[in-house]
Design an enzyme around this catalytic site. Structure first.
Site, short mmCIF file in Angstrom:
data_model
loop_
_atom_site.label_atom_id
_atom_site.label_comp_id
_atom_site.label_asym_id
_atom_site.label_seq_id
_atom_site.Cartn_x
_atom_site.Cartn_y
_atom_site.Cartn_z
N GLU A 158 -13.61 -27.68 -22.21
CA GLU A 158 -12.15 -26.92 -22.39
C GLU A 158 -11.22 -25.39 -21.15
O GLU A 158 -11.88 -24.86 -20.40
CB GLU A 158 -11.94 -24.85 -24.16
N LYS A 168 -4.53 -26.38 -30.58
CA LYS A 168 -6.12 -25.83 -30.95
C LYS A 168 -5.33 -24.74 -32.73
O LYS A 168 -4.74 -24.19 -32.80
CB LYS A 168 -7.05 -24.89 -30.70
N CYS A 173 -12.90 -26.26 -28.68
CA CYS A 173 -14.16 -24.87 -29.07
C CYS A 173 -13.80 -24.68 -30.58
O CYS A 173 -14.67 -25.53 -31.17
CB CYS A 173 -13.38 -24.33 -28.58
#
Lengths: 290, 290
Positions: free
Chosen positions: A46, A119, A156
């Site tokens: 990431e 995200k 993540c």
């Protein structure tokens, strides 16, 4: 006749505390190594362009964000993807007018940009102050039809959410990838999240009968140490490849996506789901207001 | 001042190939042992009244089903729960007019029947022909407010579904329990599902920051061997207690539910969920028809 469709995946693990140029060069080098070992889908960690800036809440860091359309890192990796014939999800800090996101640009093996994922789940706590920077994503979960399989990418914190994994599967994903930046907890030095971090993704692998690939960074940046432990597991949750807490390198693993599809059907999990009972999942606390 | 609310849970593992009377006596004995070791919530395996009849598809077995309201086994355990002051989820084959379910009657520590949960996810395959017997449950997922914590119970195949675990949590569950009957695959002797079985529940523990208790049977019934491996794990997925593949007995573990609530809030998973993005979960294949 039994069909077969083998795809080889890789995860990159490395330190990323240097300049953007150094980090990009380092990741390029690992992509080339992975491709030389046969990888067709290659996952960098990431936000690999720089140190994990989210440990601080500083206005100056917003200047590192770039639009999707004017992004030299994505352009560089698009050319690399095309040259090597590999799929690369590129994690980057996205500026979209006045909104900022933690995003992935999905590059197909032709170098073509397939699109963008933002995200969805944004963490916030000591050492991981992401809510200061990133608006929660609005793209929804995506399964990308690439030249090397249908691929879902969560970023993540997304990796802790069964809803994210399952949604990508329902869209048709055949592999789940998670670029990551996770390590020590500056406010809780005794807390080591490495095992739970792996276990929750292993749970997604089993529940969805799908391989999972996670790529984390290593090294110490100021008071924060990233614990690596990047891994690739199969549909049973067996870890087939794993890197250590300080180990730089790539792990590579082949999977037969057609064989996986047969096993997934045989297990019957998707046959027996009960969407008619899942309304609570669309609430925050079991109740709907208003 | 930091609050504390300690609850001790137990799982029972034993062979259940005998008559109803023998099996009930055996489970009673284990409940008494667990209570003597301090357990307040005690989980017997799935359908413990008899052999796992679902390996066959035989009309005669429907005669073993009993209504919730006229059920000597539930009456027996209600008296036991009251006498020992323990919560016991009773798995049984339920007849409800012309419908049959794989159900749990939830008995509080007062002996009171709190209600009924009907297994939502019904497996079907060689050795596990449950769709021949059981209508998929219509109760939805339930978190029972008992005298010893808020408890969610999923039944066997339910345990493979993150949706079930998450739904019970959204309703307020503080402990997740899974009565089970799982073992060898008569049609696939090389397939050992023990590790994936544990891993998927360990994934639920981590994703929901909650302890998980699983109780399985052991022993061989005709051509099918049940692999035990009952376990109790904490909110990180650490297995704190586990029984072997052939080991009869009980495992007991204490948890501080208030401390778990603090850790659950600190992790932030429920803070950061995105119900606005979870619509795909209410579909079977990512698309809605009609």
């Amino acid at each position: 006749m039994t069909s077969s469709r083998v795809v080889t995946v890789a995860a990159i693990q490395c330190p990323l505390g240097g300049s953007r140029e150094e980090n990009v060069e380092r990741v390029i080098s690992h992509v080339e190594t992975a491709a030389a070992r046969g990888a067709q889908v290659i996952l960098p960690p990431e936000l690999f362009e720089g140190p994990y800036f989210c440990r601080h809440e500083k206005t100056e860091f917003f200047s590192m964000a770039r639009p999707l359309e004017d992004n030299p890192t994505i352009e560089t990796f698009s050319e690399l993807a095309r040259r090597l014939g590999v799929v690369i999800p590129i994690s980057f800090f996205e500026k979209a007018n006045h909104a900022y996101y933690n995003s992935v640009a999905m590059l197909d093996a032709s170098g073509e940009l397939l699109g963008l994922y933002r995200k969805s789940h944004i963490p916030d706590g000591p050492g991981y102050e992401e809510k200061f920077y990133f608006r929660p994503g609005d793209t929804g979960f995506i399964a990308w039809p690439t030249q090397h399989g249908v691929i879902g990418v969560g970023i993540c914190w997304d990796q802790w959410y069964p809803e994210c994994a399952r949604s990508m599967m329902l869209e048709g994903a055949e592999l789940l990838l998670y670029p990551t930046a996770i390590g020590s907890e500056p406010a809780d030095p005794g807390l080591d999240t490495k095992d739970p971090w792996q276990r929750v993704m292993i749970g997604h692998a089993v529940a969805n009968v799908v391989p999972v690939v996670a790529a984390n960074r290593i090294g110490t940046e100021e008071d924060q140490s990233f614990y690596g432990a990047s891994f690739i597991c199969n549909h049973r949750g067996d870890k087939l490849a794993e890197l250590g807490r300080d180990e730089e390198g790539v792990i590579v693993q082949a999977f037969d996506l057609d064989e996986l599809a047969r096993m997934r059907a045989g297990w019957g999990f998707f046959r027996d789901r009960r969407p008619d009972l899942y309304e609570p999942l669309l609430t925050a606390d079991g109740e709907r207001w208003g």
